[in-house]
Design an enzyme around this catalytic site. Structure first.
Site, mmCIF file in Angstrom:
data_model
loop_
_atom_site.group_PDB
_atom_site.id
_atom_site.type_symbol
_atom_site.label_atom_id
_atom_site.label_comp_id
_atom_site.label_asym_id
_atom_site.label_seq_id
_atom_site.Cartn_x
_atom_site.Cartn_y
_atom_site.Cartn_z
ATOM 1 N N ASN A 146 0.970 -1.107 -0.444
ATOM 2 C CA ASN A 146 -0.214 -0.192 -0.470
ATOM 3 C C ASN A 146 0.847 1.240 -0.146
ATOM 4 O O ASN A 146 1.482 1.245 1.163
ATOM 5 C CB ASN A 146 -0.853 0.238 1.341
ATOM 6 C CG ASN A 146 -2.385 1.253 1.370
ATOM 7 O OD1 ASN A 146 -1.776 2.420 1.103
ATOM 8 N ND2 ASN A 146 -3.050 0.955 1.840
ATOM 9 N N HIS A 163 1.061 6.182 2.001
ATOM 10 C CA HIS A 163 2.084 6.980 2.960
ATOM 11 C C HIS A 163 3.106 7.887 2.533
ATOM 12 O O HIS A 163 3.167 8.429 2.956
ATOM 13 C CB HIS A 163 2.219 6.101 4.332
ATOM 14 C CG HIS A 163 1.207 6.130 4.762
ATOM 15 N ND1 HIS A 163 -0.100 6.714 5.007
ATOM 16 C CD2 HIS A 163 0.624 5.521 5.087
ATOM 17 C CE1 HIS A 163 -0.971 6.366 5.822
ATOM 18 N NE2 HIS A 163 -0.547 5.630 5.626
ATOM 19 N N HIS A 193 -5.398 3.716 -1.777
ATOM 20 C CA HIS A 193 -6.610 4.175 -1.616
ATOM 21 C C HIS A 193 -6.914 5.995 -1.834
ATOM 22 O O HIS A 193 -6.637 5.962 -1.097
ATOM 23 C CB HIS A 193 -6.546 4.406 -0.011
ATOM 24 C CG HIS A 193 -8.076 4.349 0.797
ATOM 25 N ND1 HIS A 193 -7.675 4.283 2.350
ATOM 26 C CD2 HIS A 193 -9.327 4.748 0.187
ATOM 27 C CE1 HIS A 193 -9.294 4.557 2.549
ATOM 28 N NE2 HIS A 193 -9.941 4.972 1.776
ATOM 29 N N ARG A 241 -8.923 8.876 -1.020
ATOM 30 C CA ARG A 241 -10.102 8.759 0.182
ATOM 31 C C ARG A 241 -10.989 10.049 -0.600
ATOM 32 O O ARG A 241 -10.202 10.701 -1.513
ATOM 33 C CB ARG A 241 -9.116 9.581 1.325
ATOM 34 C CG ARG A 241 -8.353 7.865 2.146
ATOM 35 C CD ARG A 241 -7.840 9.127 3.079
ATOM 36 N NE ARG A 241 -8.941 8.498 4.043
ATOM 37 C CZ ARG A 241 -9.518 7.798 5.242
ATOM 38 N NH1 ARG A 241 -8.723 6.664 5.711
ATOM 39 N NH2 ARG A 241 -10.338 8.018 6.257
ATOM 40 N N ARG A 262 -6.812 12.840 0.872
ATOM 41 C CA ARG A 262 -5.302 13.623 1.598
ATOM 42 C C ARG A 262 -4.016 12.610 1.738
ATOM 43 O O ARG A 262 -2.968 13.739 1.640
ATOM 44 C CB ARG A 262 -5.987 13.133 2.773
ATOM 45 C CG ARG A 262 -5.353 11.897 3.303
ATOM 46 C CD ARG A 262 -5.664 11.456 4.517
ATOM 47 N NE ARG A 262 -7.286 11.852 5.501
ATOM 48 C CZ ARG A 262 -7.371 11.157 6.245
ATOM 49 N NH1 ARG A 262 -7.301 10.528 6.762
ATOM 50 N NH2 ARG A 262 -9.023 11.436 7.056
ATOM 51 N N GLU A 300 -8.898 0.511 -3.087
ATOM 52 C CA GLU A 300 -9.869 0.549 -1.829
ATOM 53 C C GLU A 300 -10.055 2.145 -1.991
ATOM 54 O O GLU A 300 -9.663 3.128 -2.166
ATOM 55 C CB GLU A 300 -8.444 1.219 -1.201
ATOM 56 C CG GLU A 300 -8.088 -0.343 -0.395
ATOM 57 C CD GLU A 300 -7.162 0.244 1.157
ATOM 58 O OE1 GLU A 300 -7.327 1.572 1.744
ATOM 59 O OE2 GLU A 300 -6.327 -0.427 1.312
ATOM 60 N N THR A 355 -7.916 4.174 8.264
ATOM 61 C CA THR A 355 -8.890 3.143 8.351
ATOM 62 C C THR A 355 -9.058 3.139 9.255
ATOM 63 O O THR A 355 -8.410 1.816 10.160
ATOM 64 C CB THR A 355 -9.715 2.909 6.778
ATOM 65 O OG1 THR A 355 -8.913 2.995 5.639
ATOM 66 C CG2 THR A 355 -10.474 1.970 6.925
ATOM 67 N N GLU A 381 -11.049 -8.987 3.531
ATOM 68 C CA GLU A 381 -9.952 -8.654 3.643
ATOM 69 C C GLU A 381 -10.234 -8.404 5.236
ATOM 70 O O GLU A 381 -10.918 -7.660 5.669
ATOM 71 C CB GLU A 381 -9.322 -7.314 2.802
ATOM 72 C CG GLU A 381 -7.920 -6.794 3.496
ATOM 73 C CD GLU A 381 -7.461 -5.566 3.524
ATOM 74 O OE1 GLU A 381 -7.394 -6.038 1.892
ATOM 75 O OE2 GLU A 381 -6.724 -4.601 4.270
ATOM 76 N N HIS A 391 -3.836 -4.506 7.830
ATOM 77 C CA HIS A 391 -3.878 -2.649 8.931
ATOM 78 C C HIS A 391 -3.120 -3.326 9.784
ATOM 79 O O HIS A 391 -3.290 -4.364 10.679
ATOM 80 C CB HIS A 391 -5.797 -2.352 9.179
ATOM 81 C CG HIS A 391 -5.615 -1.238 8.883
ATOM 82 N ND1 HIS A 391 -5.262 -0.494 10.603
ATOM 83 C CD2 HIS A 391 -5.968 -0.122 8.891
ATOM 84 C CE1 HIS A 391 -5.151 1.039 10.895
ATOM 85 N NE2 HIS A 391 -5.424 1.352 9.311
HETATM 86 N N1 PXP Z 1 -6.088 -2.888 4.193
HETATM 87 C C1 PXP Z 1 -6.791 -1.639 4.279
HETATM 88 C C2 PXP Z 1 -7.849 -1.641 3.838
HETATM 89 C C3 PXP Z 1 -6.402 -0.135 4.878
HETATM 90 O O1 PXP Z 1 -7.292 0.550 5.066
HETATM 91 C C4 PXP Z 1 -5.249 -0.116 4.997
HETATM 92 C C5 PXP Z 1 -4.430 1.711 5.698
HETATM 93 O O2 PXP Z 1 -5.290 2.209 4.592
HETATM 94 C C6 PXP Z 1 -4.163 -1.150 5.293
HETATM 95 C C7 PXP Z 1 -4.554 -2.647 4.187
HETATM 96 C C8 PXP Z 1 -2.730 -0.724 5.772
HETATM 97 O O3 PXP Z 1 -2.156 -0.335 6.611
HETATM 98 P P1 PXP Z 1 -1.018 -0.365 7.589
HETATM 99 O O4 PXP Z 1 -1.127 1.187 6.709
HETATM 100 O O5 PXP Z 1 -1.416 0.062 8.987
HETATM 101 O O6 PXP Z 1 -0.122 -1.159 6.377
#
Ligand code: PXP
Length: 248
Positions: free
Chosen positions: A11, A14, A54, A56, A60, A81, A112, A162, A202
């Site tokens: 993902n 960030h 994602h 959003r 952001r 996402e 999330t 998930e 997550h």
């Molecule tokens: N899966 C989903 C559905 C999420 O919303 C997120 C966070 O955006 C992640 C996985 C990844 O989480 P993390 O950034 O904590 O690894």
């Protein structure tokens, strides 16, 4: 790599968070850094099986231009996402990612925070899952490891879920995670028995992965924050490879 390896979706949200910290008003500025596209492509060349982004509602971090650039150049799978809104559904139907992961979204949350409540949002989720199926996009439902949510996911006919590992990850850090672990383990077993493909994500990091990887029937993990964080010190290639070797 063994055929039964757990897959890794990186993902990259960030990486975009960092870019937006400086270039919020012009994310496409020629010198805007760090490049989300480069992060995604380096993740793939390090062995990631897919890229998750994602978009959003408040935009952001990831912008639609990031998603389109990654989609045009990537070699693996794009997992978008998204919240079940009209705007996002229309966007996904135009974009045609390989899969969508339906998540709840609150503007004020940092990330999330909980799974999607499939019982409360059954009709809307059902419409989105059907619309995606009609154009060949697989839907994954991001839910808490709760028996009723898992049964609802099976009823909805989504191919994937998930499971939200956030509560487990928080408790793992405190050294007291049996209850959350049992819920995840029972959840994966139930989902598998109902014919669902089970992903999880997550809060997964380089420590708790040693436990998470022991979940039965895991197809894919989606990991963002921890990989992006380690990339600052080790580089993307090493950060992704280190996670893959801990997973496998
Ligand atoms: N899966 C989903 C559905 C999420 O919303 C997120 C966070 O955006 C992640 C996985 C990844 O989480 P993390 O950034 O904590 O690894």
């Amino acid at each position: 790599m063994s055929k039964n390896s757990i897959l890794l979706g990186v993902n990259v949200d960030h990486c975009a968070t960092l870019r937006q910290a400086r270039y919020k008003d012009d994310p496409e500025f020629i010198l805007a850094e760090p490049s989300v596209l480069q992060f995604a492509l380096l993740s793939e060349s390090a062995g990631a099986d897919g890229i998750t982004m994602h978009l959003r509602e408040d935009k952001r971090h990831v912008q639609s231009c990031d998603i389109e650039k990654v989609k045009a150049s990537m070699k693996t799978r794009l997992n978008l996402e998204m919240a079940c809104t009209e705007e996002m559904t229309e966007y996904a139907l135009k974009l045609l990612p390989d899969s969508v992961c339906l998540v709840p979204e609150k503007r004020e949350e940092v990330t999330t925070e909980g799974g999607l409540d499939l019982i409360k949002n059954y009709e809307r989720v059902s419409e989105v899952v059907k619309a995606m199926k009609a154009v060949g996009v697989a839907s994954s439902l991001f839910i808490d490891p709760d028996v009723n949510q898992i049964k609802a996911a099976a009823d909805l006919g989504a191919p994937w879920i998930e499971l939200h590992t956030g509560a487990f990850s928080n408790q793992y850090a405190l050294g007291d995670y049996q209850k959350e672990w049992d819920a995840l383990k029972l959840g994966t077993e139930l989902a598998h028995s109902l014919g669902l493909v089970v992903n999880a994500g997550h809060g997964i990091n380089y420590e708790n992965i040693k436990q998470v990887r022991q979940l039965p029937y895991l197809n894919e993990l989606n990991i963002g924050h921890s990989i992006v964080s380690q990339s600052l010190f080790l580089g993307v290639d090493t950060a992704v490879k280190n996670m893959l070797s801990l997973m496998r």
